[in-house]
Design an enzyme around this catalytic site. Structure first.
Site, PDB file in Angstrom:
ATOM      1  N   ASP A 198      -6.025  10.315  -3.029  1.00 40.09           N
ATOM      2  CA  ASP A 198      -6.728  11.453  -2.422  1.00 40.09           C
ATOM      3  C   ASP A 198      -8.099  11.665  -3.095  1.00 40.09           C
ATOM      4  O   ASP A 198      -8.836  10.724  -3.281  1.00 40.09           O
ATOM      5  CB  ASP A 198      -5.868  12.707  -2.478  1.00 40.09           C
TER       6      ASP A 198
ATOM      7  N   ASP B   4      -0.590  16.106   5.849  1.00 36.35           N
ATOM      8  CA  ASP B   4      -1.466  15.435   4.891  1.00 36.35           C
ATOM      9  C   ASP B   4      -2.754  16.246   4.726  1.00 36.35           C
ATOM     10  O   ASP B   4      -3.817  15.873   5.219  1.00 36.35           O
ATOM     11  CB  ASP B   4      -1.768  14.017   5.385  1.00 36.35           C
TER      12      ASP B   4
ATOM     13  N   GLU C 134     -13.679   4.772   5.721  1.00 36.99           N
ATOM     14  CA  GLU C 134     -12.612   5.284   6.584  1.00 36.99           C
ATOM     15  C   GLU C 134     -13.106   5.565   7.992  1.00 36.99           C
ATOM     16  O   GLU C 134     -14.243   5.999   8.212  1.00 36.99           O
ATOM     17  CB  GLU C 134     -12.040   6.565   5.973  1.00 36.99           C
TER      18      GLU C 134
ATOM     19  N   ARG D 195     -13.273   5.467  -1.531  1.00 35.25           N
ATOM     20  CA  ARG D 195     -13.168   5.682  -0.090  1.00 35.25           C
ATOM     21  C   ARG D 195     -14.216   6.708   0.330  1.00 35.25           C
ATOM     22  O   ARG D 195     -14.411   7.714  -0.354  1.00 35.25           O
ATOM     23  CB  ARG D 195     -11.775   6.191   0.267  1.00 35.25           C
TER      24      ARG D 195
ATOM     25  N   HIS E 183      -7.480   4.311  -4.701  1.00 32.33           N
ATOM     26  CA  HIS E 183      -8.765   4.728  -4.141  1.00 32.33           C
ATOM     27  C   HIS E 183      -8.920   6.240  -4.231  1.00 32.33           C
ATOM     28  O   HIS E 183      -7.967   7.006  -4.080  1.00 32.33           O
ATOM     29  CB  HIS E 183      -8.995   4.199  -2.720  1.00 32.33           C
TER      30      HIS E 183
ATOM     31  N   TYR F  83       0.851  -1.192   0.000  1.00 34.89           N
ATOM     32  CA  TYR F  83       0.000   0.000   0.000  1.00 34.89           C
ATOM     33  C   TYR F  83       0.884   1.239   0.000  1.00 34.89           C
ATOM     34  O   TYR F  83       1.934   1.262   0.654  1.00 34.89           O
ATOM     35  CB  TYR F  83      -0.901   0.006   1.231  1.00 34.89           C
TER      36      TYR F  83
ATOM     37  N   CYS G 226      -6.215  14.427   6.437  1.00 37.15           N
ATOM     38  CA  CYS G 226      -5.947  13.055   6.849  1.00 37.15           C
ATOM     39  C   CYS G 226      -7.236  12.428   7.375  1.00 37.15           C
ATOM     40  O   CYS G 226      -8.010  13.063   8.102  1.00 37.15           O
ATOM     41  CB  CYS G 226      -4.875  13.036   7.932  1.00 37.15           C
TER      42      CYS G 226
ATOM     43  N   GLU H  23     -11.368   9.403  -2.803  1.00 35.92           N
ATOM     44  CA  GLU H  23     -12.220   9.674  -1.643  1.00 35.92           C
ATOM     45  C   GLU H  23     -13.237  10.769  -1.917  1.00 35.92           C
ATOM     46  O   GLU H  23     -13.147  11.495  -2.917  1.00 35.92           O
ATOM     47  CB  GLU H  23     -11.356  10.025  -0.434  1.00 35.92           C
TER      48      GLU H  23
ATOM     49  N   ASN I 188      -8.720   0.076   7.428  1.00 37.97           N
ATOM     50  CA  ASN I 188      -7.496   0.836   7.663  1.00 37.97           C
ATOM     51  C   ASN I 188      -7.111   0.721   9.131  1.00 37.97           C
ATOM     52  O   ASN I 188      -7.749   1.305   9.988  1.00 37.97           O
ATOM     53  CB  ASN I 188      -7.728   2.306   7.278  1.00 37.97           C
TER      54      ASN I 188
ATOM     55  N   ASP J  43      -3.125   5.485  -2.553  1.00 41.67           N
ATOM     56  CA  ASP J  43      -4.026   6.551  -2.127  1.00 41.67           C
ATOM     57  C   ASP J  43      -3.949   7.680  -3.156  1.00 41.67           C
ATOM     58  O   ASP J  43      -2.903   8.310  -3.317  1.00 41.67           O
ATOM     59  CB  ASP J  43      -3.554   7.026  -0.750  1.00 41.67           C
TER      60      ASP J  43
END
Length: 300
Positions: free
Chosen positions: A91, A62, A191, A161, A116, A48, A126, A118, A213, A89
């Protein structure tokens, strides 16, 4: 040696097949290519790449400051050195639907098995921080549809996500998960769920793989692989764990240097030079071309 032994398409097909089997896949987070190779060496199922880790490596919080170029560059470095499937990720897709489409193709070209996207508002935060905001369902679905439409390899995994749990609660998360699957998501990443019962609730609501996660110091309890398997989770990630371990060890080493003037007392905690050389495959390069590497360690 120089490159992986399997093509991107082969890795993606194998990843999809394992997901379809219903087994739980374990994907620790790599903070650089060498750690990705160690993940493979230790027998995990995939790698990952965390946006939080990439930001931290750059000395940034982040909060959406990293770019598609930076993510694509780092993921390409990682996929080059491992035959494991790599999930990244992405974002919010670095913008709106047209940006999402470009993100998918750039990261497809980087050799990933999937990514993914989101549903946070740009710029994102984050996933385990307070004060997050999410877009409405229609906007979230547009992002997913753009991602699905943009991919060229049908085996490239588009995971959606959702950060709705921290904003609107569990029932809204379940509804958002269903909507994201309707938009074409191949898998769902809910998440910051808090309990096993919450994971089980999302699992029951959708017919695609779900991801857990298990980041330390966040909103979720640190459940074991067996606990997550028992409630039907298909992928578990530990996104920042290796970076945290490495930085903790580095900090302790620096304290020792200040206090003792050498690191003799910490030699048994270090990766030995022989182990490092084996991990980067010096010998393989030697067999490939002795003019590149013609030296051996003697008695070390």
């Amino acid at each position: 040696m120089l490159y992986t032994k399997r093509t991107d398409a082969e890795v993606r097909r194998a990843f999809r097949a394992r997901l379809a089997s219903g087994e739980l896949l374990r994907l620790p987070g790599a903070f650089n290519p060498l750690s990705a190779r160690l993940i493979e060496r230790r027998g995990f199922d995939g790698v990952y790449v965390s946006g939080a880790v990439l930001s931290a490596e750059l000395g940034l919080p982040d909060i959406g400051l990293t770019t598609l170029t930076e993510v694509a560059g780092r993921t390409r470095q990682i996929t080059r050195v491992t035959d494991l499937p790599t999930l990244a990720d992405a974002d919010t897709g670095f913008g709106e639907p047209m940006n999402v489409a470009r993100t998918v193709q750039e990261l497809e070209d980087a050799g990933l098995a999937g990514l993914h996207i989101e549903d946070q508002v740009n710029p994102k935060r984050c996933g385990h921080l307070d004060g997050k905001q999410v877009v409405d369902a229609a906007s979230a679905m547009r992002r997913v549809r753009a991602a699905v439409d943009a991919r060229r390899d049908p085996d490239f995994l588009i995971m959606a996500r959702t950060d709705v749990r921290a904003v609107e609660g569990l029932e809204a998360t379940v509804e958002r998960a269903r909507q994201l699957v309707d938009a074409g998501a191949d898998a769902v990443f809910p998440e910051a769920l808090r309990t096993l019962e919450e994971f089980a609730r999302v699992r029951a609501a959708v017919d695609v793989p779900i991801l857990a996660n298990m980041t330390e110091f966040g909103k979720s309890e640190l459940f074991t692989v067996d606990q997550l398997r028992d409630v039907g989770v298909n992928i578990v990630i530990w996104p920042v764990s290796l970076l945290r371990l490495a930085m903790g060890a580095a900090d302790r080493g620096l304290h020792t240097l200040l206090d003792q003037g050498s690191l003799t007392s910490r030699l048994d905690e270090m990766q030995h030079r022989r182990e490092l050389y084996d991990l980067v495959d010096y010998e393989g390069y030697s067999h490939f071309d002795s003019s590149v590497f013609d030296f051996r360690l003697e008695g070390d």
